[in-house]
Design a protein around this motif. Structure first.
Motif, PDB file in Angstrom:
ATOM      1  N   THR A 136       0.828  -1.209   0.000  1.00 36.74           N
ATOM      2  CA  THR A 136       0.000   0.000   0.000  1.00 36.74           C
ATOM      3  C   THR A 136       0.863   1.261   0.000  1.00 36.74           C
ATOM      4  O   THR A 136       0.331   2.373  -0.029  1.00 36.74           O
ATOM      5  CB  THR A 136      -0.918   0.029   1.239  1.00 36.74           C
ATOM      6  N   TYR A 137       2.179   1.073   0.028  1.00 33.20           N
ATOM      7  CA  TYR A 137       3.075   2.225   0.080  1.00 33.20           C
ATOM      8  C   TYR A 137       3.138   2.926  -1.281  1.00 33.20           C
ATOM      9  O   TYR A 137       3.309   2.285  -2.316  1.00 33.20           O
ATOM     10  CB  TYR A 137       4.489   1.784   0.476  1.00 33.20           C
ATOM     11  N   VAL A 138       2.984   4.239  -1.249  1.00 32.96           N
ATOM     12  CA  VAL A 138       3.072   5.063  -2.459  1.00 32.96           C
ATOM     13  C   VAL A 138       4.120   6.147  -2.214  1.00 32.96           C
ATOM     14  O   VAL A 138       3.900   7.044  -1.391  1.00 32.96           O
ATOM     15  CB  VAL A 138       1.725   5.712  -2.817  1.00 32.96           C
ATOM     16  N   PRO A 139       5.261   6.093  -2.874  1.00 34.53           N
ATOM     17  CA  PRO A 139       6.296   7.106  -2.633  1.00 34.53           C
ATOM     18  C   PRO A 139       5.859   8.479  -3.114  1.00 34.53           C
ATOM     19  O   PRO A 139       5.095   8.604  -4.080  1.00 34.53           O
ATOM     20  CB  PRO A 139       7.490   6.586  -3.439  1.00 34.53           C
ATOM     21  N   ALA A 140       6.324   9.490  -2.425  1.00 29.85           N
ATOM     22  CA  ALA A 140       6.048  10.883  -2.790  1.00 29.85           C
ATOM     23  C   ALA A 140       7.327  11.685  -2.602  1.00 29.85           C
ATOM     24  O   ALA A 140       8.261  11.250  -1.932  1.00 29.85           O
ATOM     25  CB  ALA A 140       4.919  11.444  -1.942  1.00 29.85           C
ATOM     26  N   HIS A 141       7.346  12.886  -3.158  1.00 31.31           N
ATOM     27  CA  HIS A 141       8.578  13.659  -3.138  1.00 31.31           C
ATOM     28  C   HIS A 141       8.278  15.146  -3.282  1.00 31.31           C
ATOM     29  O   HIS A 141       7.140  15.555  -3.519  1.00 31.31           O
ATOM     30  CB  HIS A 141       9.492  13.230  -4.292  1.00 31.31           C
ATOM     31  N   SER A 142       9.332  15.948  -3.173  1.00 34.67           N
ATOM     32  CA  SER A 142       9.259  17.380  -3.442  1.00 34.67           C
ATOM     33  C   SER A 142      10.604  17.820  -4.008  1.00 34.67           C
ATOM     34  O   SER A 142      11.648  17.309  -3.596  1.00 34.67           O
ATOM     35  CB  SER A 142       8.947  18.154  -2.157  1.00 34.67           C
ATOM     36  N   GLY A 182      -0.035  17.906  -2.152  1.00 35.31           N
ATOM     37  CA  GLY A 182      -0.669  17.011  -3.100  1.00 35.31           C
ATOM     38  C   GLY A 182       0.150  16.824  -4.357  1.00 35.31           C
ATOM     39  O   GLY A 182       1.320  16.446  -4.318  1.00 35.31           O
ATOM     40  N   ALA A 183      -0.461  17.127  -5.506  1.00 32.71           N
ATOM     41  CA  ALA A 183       0.198  16.935  -6.796  1.00 32.71           C
ATOM     42  C   ALA A 183       1.240  18.005  -7.082  1.00 32.71           C
ATOM     43  O   ALA A 183       2.021  17.867  -8.030  1.00 32.71           O
ATOM     44  CB  ALA A 183      -0.842  16.924  -7.916  1.00 32.71           C
ATOM     45  N   TYR A 184       1.275  19.057  -6.276  1.00 27.94           N
ATOM     46  CA  TYR A 184       2.244  20.133  -6.497  1.00 27.94           C
ATOM     47  C   TYR A 184       3.577  19.742  -5.857  1.00 27.94           C
ATOM     48  O   TYR A 184       3.782  19.898  -4.660  1.00 27.94           O
ATOM     49  CB  TYR A 184       1.722  21.441  -5.916  1.00 27.94           C
ATOM     50  N   THR A 185       4.471  19.234  -6.675  1.00 23.55           N
ATOM     51  CA  THR A 185       5.730  18.689  -6.166  1.00 23.55           C
ATOM     52  C   THR A 185       6.942  19.551  -6.497  1.00 23.55           C
ATOM     53  O   THR A 185       8.026  19.305  -5.972  1.00 23.55           O
ATOM     54  CB  THR A 185       5.964  17.282  -6.743  1.00 23.55           C
ATOM     55  N   SER A 186       6.774  20.542  -7.373  1.00 21.94           N
ATOM     56  CA  SER A 186       7.893  21.388  -7.786  1.00 21.94           C
ATOM     57  C   SER A 186       7.674  22.811  -7.294  1.00 21.94           C
ATOM     58  O   SER A 186       6.610  23.391  -7.518  1.00 21.94           O
ATOM     59  CB  SER A 186       8.037  21.393  -9.311  1.00 21.94           C
ATOM     60  N   TRP A 187       8.693  23.368  -6.626  1.00 22.08           N
ATOM     61  CA  TRP A 187       8.592  24.696  -6.026  1.00 22.08           C
ATOM     62  C   TRP A 187       9.812  25.517  -6.412  1.00 22.08           C
ATOM     63  O   TRP A 187      10.943  25.039  -6.301  1.00 22.08           O
ATOM     64  CB  TRP A 187       8.512  24.585  -4.501  1.00 22.08           C
ATOM     65  N   ILE A 188       9.594  26.748  -6.857  1.00 28.09           N
ATOM     66  CA  ILE A 188      10.698  27.636  -7.211  1.00 28.09           C
ATOM     67  C   ILE A 188      10.421  29.031  -6.656  1.00 28.09           C
ATOM     68  O   ILE A 188       9.266  29.400  -6.428  1.00 28.09           O
ATOM     69  CB  ILE A 188      10.918  27.713  -8.737  1.00 28.09           C
TER      70      ILE A 188
END
Length: 233
Positions: A136-142, A182-188
């Protein structure tokens, strides 16, 4: 003298000794700097890529499984960073830091962030699920990016040392990685956004790739986020 006395002498020397600083045009290696107060200054764009909730991963799953997730994420990050012309400056557990220099440094770093998002969505998650269909593990990132002048010095002791990257970009890029949404994984930062080439701002369909936000924890600083992904090439 004992260790405490040695440390007292060394710290006093660090604070007292003048700095020898030169402007740089390439990313230095540790061997390019002395261990004393010697530094290089250059304009750089820093990218940080960080997995989400790695503590929960290692607390809940077997070490080998966690290591596979780490390796998959960091391998994709490293390959994409190097393909986009970035230099990897540090690995720290589930995180990688990279620096981009040159006239296209901001565009390259921003595209890199979107390509890491592609790798997570279209490569890492599907391959993990195919190998472990019952998990059930779903990796996430930023991934976060900032740009500024950087002050690079060599730290540590003889035969055990590395470079420290001092400057706003190094600090803010690390802090921005905590702004997962959530789906916003890229920040500048606005400084990065303002320097982007148009193809890193607007998609082929004319839609903007980035959405303006306010970073309340940093005096309402202007930043941008994106949920877009870009296939690595």
């Amino acid at each position: 003298m004992g260790l405490a006395e040695d440390l007292t002498t060394e710290v006093a020397t660090i604070f007292r000794a003048p700095w020898s600083v030169r402007d740089g045009t390439v990313i230095p290696a540790p061997a390019d700097l002395r261990l004393g107060n010697n530094a290089v200054k250059l304009a750089g764009t820093v990218l940080n890529a960080d997995m989400a909730d790695s503590t929960g991963l290692v607390d809940t799953y077997q070490a080998a499984f966690a290591a596979e997730v780490y390796k998959a994420f960091l391998t994709c990050c490293a390959r994409i960073i190097k393909a986009r012309g970035g230099a990897i400056t540090a690995y720290d557990g589930d995180r990688v830091m990279a620096v981009f220099i040159g006239s296209m440094k901001n565009t390259k770093a921003a595209k890199c962030a979107l390509q890491i998002n592609y790798a997570m969505n279209e490569i890492i998650r599907p391959k993990l699920k195919a190998q472990y269909p019952n998990t059930t593990y779903v990796p996430a990132h930023s991934v976060s990016v900032d740009t500024s002048e950087l002050f690079i010095a060599r730290i540590g002791v003889r035969n055990d040392n590395d470079l420290v990257w001092v400057g706003r970009a190094a600090n803010y890029a690390a802090k921005l990685c905590t702004l997962r949404d959530g789906a916003y994984t890229s920040w500048i930062t606005a400084a990065v956004y303002g320097a982007l080439e148009n193809d890193a701002k607007v998609g082929a369909n004319g839609q903007p790739m980035w959405e303006a936000r306010t970073w309340t924890a940093r005096n309402n600083m202007s930043i941008y986020r994106s949920s877009w992904q870009w296939k690595p090439y």
